[in-house]
Design an enzyme around this catalytic site. Structure first.
Site, PDB file in Angstrom:
ATOM      1  N   ASN A 162       0.412  -1.088   0.067  1.00  0.00           N
ATOM      2  CA  ASN A 162       0.041   0.156  -0.241  1.00  0.00           C
ATOM      3  C   ASN A 162       0.903   1.215  -0.334  1.00  0.00           C
ATOM      4  O   ASN A 162       0.000   2.382  -0.283  1.00  0.00           O
ATOM      5  CB  ASN A 162      -1.007   0.412   1.515  1.00  0.00           C
ATOM      6  CG  ASN A 162      -0.355  -0.379   2.844  1.00  0.00           C
ATOM      7  OD1 ASN A 162       0.293  -1.709   2.521  1.00  0.00           O
ATOM      8  ND2 ASN A 162      -0.181   0.901   2.982  1.00  0.00           N
ATOM      9  N   ALA A 211     -14.024  -2.527  -0.201  1.00  0.00           N
ATOM     10  CA  ALA A 211     -15.297  -2.091  -1.470  1.00  0.00           C
ATOM     11  C   ALA A 211     -14.032  -0.402  -2.107  1.00  0.00           C
ATOM     12  O   ALA A 211     -14.511  -0.123  -2.764  1.00  0.00           O
ATOM     13  CB  ALA A 211     -16.251  -2.113  -0.908  1.00  0.00           C
ATOM     14  N   CYS A 350      -3.793   5.247   8.016  1.00  0.00           N
ATOM     15  CA  CYS A 350      -4.399   4.227   9.548  1.00  0.00           C
ATOM     16  C   CYS A 350      -2.956   5.631  10.443  1.00  0.00           C
ATOM     17  O   CYS A 350      -3.455   5.939  11.348  1.00  0.00           O
ATOM     18  CB  CYS A 350      -4.014   2.715   9.808  1.00  0.00           C
ATOM     19  SG  CYS A 350      -4.240   2.172   8.794  1.00  0.00           S
TER      20      CYS A 350
HETATM   21  N1  PLP Z   1      -4.732  -4.098   3.599  1.00  0.00           N
HETATM   22  C1  PLP Z   1      -4.050  -2.699   2.822  1.00  0.00           C
HETATM   23  C2  PLP Z   1      -2.652  -3.720   2.659  1.00  0.00           C
HETATM   24  C3  PLP Z   1      -5.045  -2.316   2.404  1.00  0.00           C
HETATM   25  O1  PLP Z   1      -4.449  -0.725   2.193  1.00  0.00           O
HETATM   26  C4  PLP Z   1      -5.366  -0.791   3.750  1.00  0.00           C
HETATM   27  C5  PLP Z   1      -6.603  -0.225   3.744  1.00  0.00           C
HETATM   28  O2  PLP Z   1      -5.242   1.190   3.811  1.00  0.00           O
HETATM   29  C6  PLP Z   1      -5.940  -2.065   4.272  1.00  0.00           C
HETATM   30  C7  PLP Z   1      -5.207  -3.918   4.815  1.00  0.00           C
HETATM   31  C8  PLP Z   1      -7.706  -2.010   5.887  1.00  0.00           C
HETATM   32  O3  PLP Z   1      -8.629  -2.018   5.143  1.00  0.00           O
HETATM   33  P1  PLP Z   1     -10.162  -1.002   6.155  1.00  0.00           P
HETATM   34  O4  PLP Z   1      -9.187   0.663   5.109  1.00  0.00           O
HETATM   35  O5  PLP Z   1     -10.703  -1.702   4.902  1.00  0.00           O
HETATM   36  O6  PLP Z   1      -9.791  -1.958   6.945  1.00  0.00           O
END
Ligand code: PLP
Length: 405
Positions: A162, A211, A350
């Site tokens: 990410n 989504a 986050c």
């Molecule tokens: N996994 C990855 C690689 C992400 O980039 C993210 C969100 O940024 C998540 C998990 C978490 O997803 P969610 O925001 O739907 O909880």
């Protein structure tokens, strides 16, 4: 606002928003109710499953075959996979979890919380371009009865990072896991809707997606499970989703997610080409305006192994650029760009608001000046060239102003 933070979340596609609103207006819908309205709601879930299955190359209608668990998003799906997949050995012990150092916090911290209750973790390193070291995986998975070293019970590796967008070699990883008969969980949150996928052929036991990363609503995601994979639940107290994830299914969100994934996959070639072209323009414009920048996961200055062609540069998501502006502080740049109407990120969403150094770039062993100055930019199918060029101008202006040399 010029929105270049599409790895954090994407704007809902207006066509998906229309579907969502119309579903929300369509009256009460508890798919567990036995009356006509309940049966209609159940039928909508079945149709959505069919749509999602077709888009992602998985047959979800066969008894004992692959199945989909609806969750609240990527974080929940990852937590569910980490805590719920993997069979205990003959003594009832759960073997180690193998995970890469660049996983999303919803994988890493979920695994660490199990480690604090005694579960062993084994970490897979990445190289300087951000690709996991598949060559080290078999050893990490293997057990050794003579030294009482247990074999791993689960491997969890993301399909694309990410922060850097670097696409991981999931097919090779799946081969190693298959040979060792260890289930593989893939966090495909960033790649689904941006790169083609065929879930039934991926070789994974479980796959996470959500989504809001592909222009659907926030608050709905999935954990796909291959046929025969058992899952221990995290929630209790209802029979929905075969007891594995109880709670009334959010029908409107499911229908909207199915539409989002249908559109994302149907339009993938065009949208990927559009994003790649914008991303490439963004990077080449920045390169022409600024010296001393490093595009993470791309060719790095002075890197002999890449220059000599001994190892190909890994593929990246078409949407993502992680750029280090040597000499500038990422947090100050983030704030300055925000004031100038440009949204980007200094790491995973986050962790915005705080500024711990990126665990991803740290795992890539990037030098401290690169880590301290790295920002993440993500375009989407809705981004335009009219946004990219002024964004580069502003970035260049602020970098020159904030650089301390
Ligand atoms: N996994 C990855 C690689 C992400 O980039 C993210 C969100 O940024 C998540 C998990 C978490 O997803 P969610 O925001 O739907 O909880």
């Amino acid at each position: 606002m010029i929105y270049l933070d599409n790895n954090a979340t994407t704007a809902i596609d207006p066509r998906v928003a229309e579907v969502l609103v119309s579903e929300l207006r369509s009256g009460p819908a508890n798919p567990s109710s036995l009356h006509g309205l309940g049966r209609t709601a159940r039928a909508k879930i079945e149709t959505s499953l069919d749509t999602i299955g077709r888009a992602l190359g998985t047959r979800l209608d066969r008894p004992g075959g692959p199945r989909l668990i609806f969750t609240s998003g990527g974080t929940e799906s990852n937590n569910l996979a980490i805590s719920g997949i993997g069979e205990p050995d003959n003594d009832g012990r759960l073997g180690p979890i193998v995970l890469s150092r660049i996983e999303h916090p919803s994988v890493i911290v979920a695994a660490q919380s199990l480690a604090s209750a005694g579960r062993q973790l084994r970490w897979l390193d990445v190289d300087e371009l951000g690709e996991v070291r598949v060559d080290l995986l078999a050893d990490l998975i293997a057990g050794d009865p003579s030294s009482d070293r247990p074999a791993a019970a689960l491997v969890s590796i993301m399909s694309a990072n990410n922060e850097t967008g670097v696409i991981q070699p999931i097919e090779r990883i799946a081969e190693v896991c298959r040979a060792a008969r260890v289930p593989l969980h893939v966090d495909a949150t960033q790649s689904i809707g941006k790169t083609p996928v065929d879930l039934d052929r991926l070789g994974a036991s479980a796959v996470t997606f959500t989504a809001h990363k592909f222009h659907g609503p926030t608050g709905i995601g999935c954990l796909w499970l291959a046929g025969g994979v058992k899952l221990r639940p995290m929630l209790f107290g209802g029979q929905q989703q075969l007891d594995t994830r109880p709670g009334t299914e959010p029908v409107a969100m499911i229908v909207a997610m199915a539409e989002a994934i249908r559109l994302a996959c149907a339009e993938l070639d065009d949208s990927a080409q559009h994003m790649r072209s914008l991303r490439d323009q963004f990077e080449s414009e920045l390169r022409s305006l600024l010296d001393q920048i490093v595009i993470q996961g791309s060719i790095l200055r002075g890197q002999a192994s890449v220059a000599e062609g001994r190892r190909p540069v890994p593929a990246r998501l078409p949407s993502t650029s992680c750029v280090s502006f040597i000499g500038a502080d990422r947090q100050s740049m983030l704030m300055a760009l925000d004031m100038a109407g440009i949204a980007c990120s200094s790491g995973s969403a986050c962790s915005s608001g705080s500024s711990p150094p990126s665990h991803v770039l740290t795992a890539m062993q990037r030098p401290e000046p690169e880590i301290r100055s790295a920002l993440r930019f993500g375009v989407s199918k809705f981004s335009t060239v009219e946004e990219i060029l002024p964004a580069c101008e502003s970035i260049s202006l602020f970098v020159k102003r904030l650089r301390q040399f």
